[in-house]
Design a protein around this motif. Sequence first.
Motif, PDB file in Angstrom:
ATOM      1  N   ASP A  79       1.002  -1.243   0.050  1.00  0.00           N
ATOM      2  CA  ASP A  79       0.005   0.219   0.195  1.00  0.00           C
ATOM      3  C   ASP A  79       0.630   1.145  -0.141  1.00  0.00           C
ATOM      4  O   ASP A  79      -0.044   2.483  -0.598  1.00  0.00           O
ATOM      5  N   LYS A  89      -5.292   1.251 -10.708  1.00  0.00           N
ATOM      6  CA  LYS A  89      -6.740   3.069 -11.167  1.00  0.00           C
ATOM      7  C   LYS A  89      -5.630   3.751 -11.485  1.00  0.00           C
ATOM      8  O   LYS A  89      -5.830   4.665 -11.887  1.00  0.00           O
ATOM      9  N   LYS A  97      -5.390  -0.252  -6.024  1.00  0.00           N
ATOM     10  CA  LYS A  97      -4.937   0.914  -6.545  1.00  0.00           C
ATOM     11  C   LYS A  97      -3.631   0.944  -7.181  1.00  0.00           C
ATOM     12  O   LYS A  97      -3.837   1.924  -8.198  1.00  0.00           O
TER      13      LYS A  97
END
Length: 346
Positions: A88, A117, A114
Amino acid sequence: MKLTKSIKVAFVAVAASSLVIAGTTTGAAAPKKLKSIRVAAVVKGLDNPFFIGIKEGIEETALKYGVYANVQAAPGLNDDIGQANKLDSLAGQNYDCYIVIPISSNNLSQAIGKITKKKKTVINIDSPVDAASLKASGGKITSFAGTDNFAAGKAGGAKMVAAIGSGKKIGLIAGLAGNVTSNARVDGFKAGAAGATFVGPVNADWDTTKALDAANAMIAANKDLDGFFAANDQMAQGVGKAIKAAGLKIPVYGVDGIADALNEVKAGSITATISQYPYVMGQMGVEACIIAAQGGKVPAQTITPYYIIDNSNITAALTNKSTRGFFPNQTPPGAYTNPYTKLIKK
């Protein structure tokens, strides 16, 4: 991308190849030169030397091509939350491509979402990411490179049955509960040893001491055990200690081919290890990243090789020492296919 039992690769005990499935063309971003490519990797804990081998493969391949690689490891082999936090954090940084090995099948899916994207590439090696959780997060895997664990387990089961005979009683020691890699290896072994009576599987969390305790309990309750299969080598080491303490002479098979296990095959305390080649997985991960960054078509899936190492071929397996000492062999002793190298633009 999730490997299924339908992916069957024909291997013999001392010969292996790679299966390549059609590729994916990366997005429309301008192709990058080698020296400008940035790769981040998040692997499992380095308390298992198998993942040190993968780290070596990533770092040395990046050095070979002149690309930048930042390899982060989970704080521990079973720390799925700590590993997810690592990815992350990296997801918010400026990398062209990410290499991932999830601890559980879904612990990295949110971070992969994430990254996707941001229109960045994700390469999955060794342990597949769960397809359902990946879809839910909006994540995408461009390429997978790793062992067909079901096929590897099946080869081990067939090999043990050939040695001890059919219809025997075999103890099974698994890794983490619900872990896709452990399940595939155990299920494959059971398929290869069809007709045997199985005790377990008992989960020992990839840990030597827990496997020792589980094997001791199995032996105490089943005096007629004829063999053991453990889903990794560190657990097989624990089983080997239990067998020795009980005064038994029955086979124990592990998976991975870590250096300590190969030495124990040589000494006779482990009968065989189904040896994988983590350095090759790390190499393929970096090469897939390079192809993607250059705008090329990346093979969607490559099944990496394995060899069953026992007393018939252990001397050869121990001959070619790793440059940094963690693995006796960085690459398999026989031919295998690497579809990535030829696609890189120098």
